[in-house]
Write a protein that holds these residues in place. Structure first.
Motif, mmCIF file in Angstrom:
data_model
loop_
_atom_site.group_PDB
_atom_site.id
_atom_site.type_symbol
_atom_site.label_atom_id
_atom_site.label_comp_id
_atom_site.label_asym_id
_atom_site.label_seq_id
_atom_site.Cartn_x
_atom_site.Cartn_y
_atom_site.Cartn_z
ATOM 1 N N ALA A 1 7.186 11.665 -23.467
ATOM 2 C CA ALA A 1 8.615 11.517 -23.770
ATOM 3 C C ALA A 1 9.379 10.888 -22.610
ATOM 4 C CB ALA A 1 9.216 12.873 -24.098
ATOM 5 N N ASP A 2 8.686 10.348 -21.624
ATOM 6 C CA ASP A 2 9.299 9.710 -20.443
ATOM 7 C C ASP A 2 10.242 10.664 -19.706
ATOM 8 O OD1 ASP A 2 7.967 7.300 -20.896
ATOM 9 O OD2 ASP A 2 9.525 6.610 -22.276
ATOM 10 N N GLY A 3 9.880 11.942 -19.658
ATOM 11 C CA GLY A 3 10.659 12.912 -18.899
ATOM 12 C C GLY A 3 11.886 13.444 -19.624
ATOM 13 N N ASP A 4 12.157 12.990 -20.854
ATOM 14 C CA ASP A 4 13.331 13.441 -21.601
ATOM 15 C C ASP A 4 12.977 14.731 -22.343
ATOM 16 O OD1 ASP A 4 15.729 13.691 -22.868
ATOM 17 O OD2 ASP A 4 15.501 11.910 -24.141
ATOM 18 N N THR A 5 13.287 15.871 -21.743
ATOM 19 C CA THR A 5 12.925 17.157 -22.342
ATOM 20 C C THR A 5 13.780 17.493 -23.558
ATOM 21 O OG1 THR A 5 14.366 18.282 -20.769
ATOM 22 C CG2 THR A 5 12.045 18.103 -20.192
ATOM 23 N N ARG A 6 14.870 16.741 -23.786
ATOM 24 C CA ARG A 6 15.672 16.973 -24.984
ATOM 25 C C ARG A 6 14.916 16.573 -26.242
ATOM 26 N NH1 ARG A 6 20.760 13.584 -24.158
ATOM 27 N NH2 ARG A 6 19.143 12.146 -23.528
ATOM 28 N N ARG A 7 13.875 15.772 -26.096
ATOM 29 C CA ARG A 7 13.078 15.345 -27.243
ATOM 30 C C ARG A 7 11.962 16.319 -27.569
ATOM 31 N NH1 ARG A 7 10.937 9.576 -26.020
ATOM 32 N NH2 ARG A 7 9.720 10.126 -27.844
ATOM 33 N N LEU A 8 11.772 17.328 -26.741
ATOM 34 C CA LEU A 8 10.657 18.251 -26.902
ATOM 35 C C LEU A 8 11.110 19.537 -27.573
ATOM 36 C CD1 LEU A 8 8.992 17.817 -23.415
ATOM 37 C CD2 LEU A 8 8.574 16.523 -25.509
ATOM 38 N N ILE B 1 7.092 16.503 -30.248
ATOM 39 C CA ILE B 1 7.891 15.450 -29.622
ATOM 40 C C ILE B 1 8.679 14.741 -30.717
ATOM 41 C CG2 ILE B 1 7.844 13.347 -28.231
ATOM 42 C CD1 ILE B 1 5.076 14.282 -27.240
ATOM 43 N N HIS B 2 9.994 14.718 -30.582
ATOM 44 C CA HIS B 2 10.889 14.052 -31.537
ATOM 45 C C HIS B 2 11.187 12.637 -31.062
ATOM 46 C CE1 HIS B 2 11.911 17.650 -33.923
ATOM 47 N NE2 HIS B 2 11.801 18.297 -32.763
ATOM 48 N N ASN B 3 11.525 11.747 -32.006
ATOM 49 C CA ASN B 3 11.902 10.387 -31.642
ATOM 50 C C ASN B 3 13.269 10.361 -30.971
ATOM 51 O OD1 ASN B 3 9.566 9.274 -32.607
ATOM 52 N ND2 ASN B 3 10.407 8.830 -34.620
ATOM 53 N N ASN B 4 14.186 11.233 -31.416
ATOM 54 C CA ASN B 4 15.540 11.309 -30.860
ATOM 55 C C ASN B 4 15.730 12.686 -30.231
ATOM 56 O OD1 ASN B 4 16.325 8.738 -31.820
ATOM 57 N ND2 ASN B 4 16.585 9.615 -33.871
ATOM 58 N N PRO B 5 16.668 12.828 -29.297
ATOM 59 C CA PRO B 5 16.900 14.128 -28.674
ATOM 60 C C PRO B 5 17.316 15.160 -29.713
ATOM 61 C CG PRO B 5 17.994 12.400 -27.424
ATOM 62 C CD PRO B 5 17.471 11.765 -28.684
ATOM 63 N N VAL B 6 16.866 16.385 -29.539
ATOM 64 C CA VAL B 6 17.254 17.501 -30.402
ATOM 65 C C VAL B 6 18.574 18.044 -29.895
ATOM 66 C CG1 VAL B 6 16.569 19.772 -31.250
ATOM 67 C CG2 VAL B 6 14.840 18.032 -30.833
ATOM 68 N N ARG B 7 19.519 18.278 -30.795
ATOM 69 C CA ARG B 7 20.819 18.793 -30.370
ATOM 70 C C ARG B 7 20.874 20.272 -30.492
ATOM 71 N NH1 ARG B 7 25.086 14.373 -32.548
ATOM 72 N NH2 ARG B 7 23.819 12.625 -32.088
#
Length: 96
Positions: free
Chosen positions: A73-80, A90-96
């Protein structure tokens, strides 16, 4: 020069606030409720009582799976997202 003198800044202020001179030590206190409407209390939602807690569910992922998922996820933990079984989604977009 005869006629009316040119108004200064203080004359313009006195037009709106009256002609009385006010000493700096005797200024009135500002009205803190001047900008509020009378129905603001009824329109606001009710507050939750403080101090009450509920149960918290904790999910822990396998550290190796979490590390690989972060790299993907290139370090973007909002996608996990950690699933109930401990795997990582792993999501394609950040989870809100």
């Amino acid at each position: 020069m005869t006629g009316k003198p040119k108004p200064d800044l203080y004359d313009l202020l006195r037009i709106n606030f009256g002609n009385d001179t006010v000493e700096p030590d005797t200024l009135p206190e500002p009205d803190r409720r001047a900008g509020r409407s009378g129905n603001s209390r009824a329109a606001s939602p009710p507050r939750r009582p403080s101090g009450q807690t509920g149960p918290v569910s904790v999910r822990r992922a396998d550290p190796r799976a979490w590390k690989v998922a972060q790299e993907v996820a290139d370090g973007d933990t909002r996608r996990l997202e950690i699933l109930a079984d401990g795997s990582v989604l792993i999501h394609n977009n950040p989870v809100r």
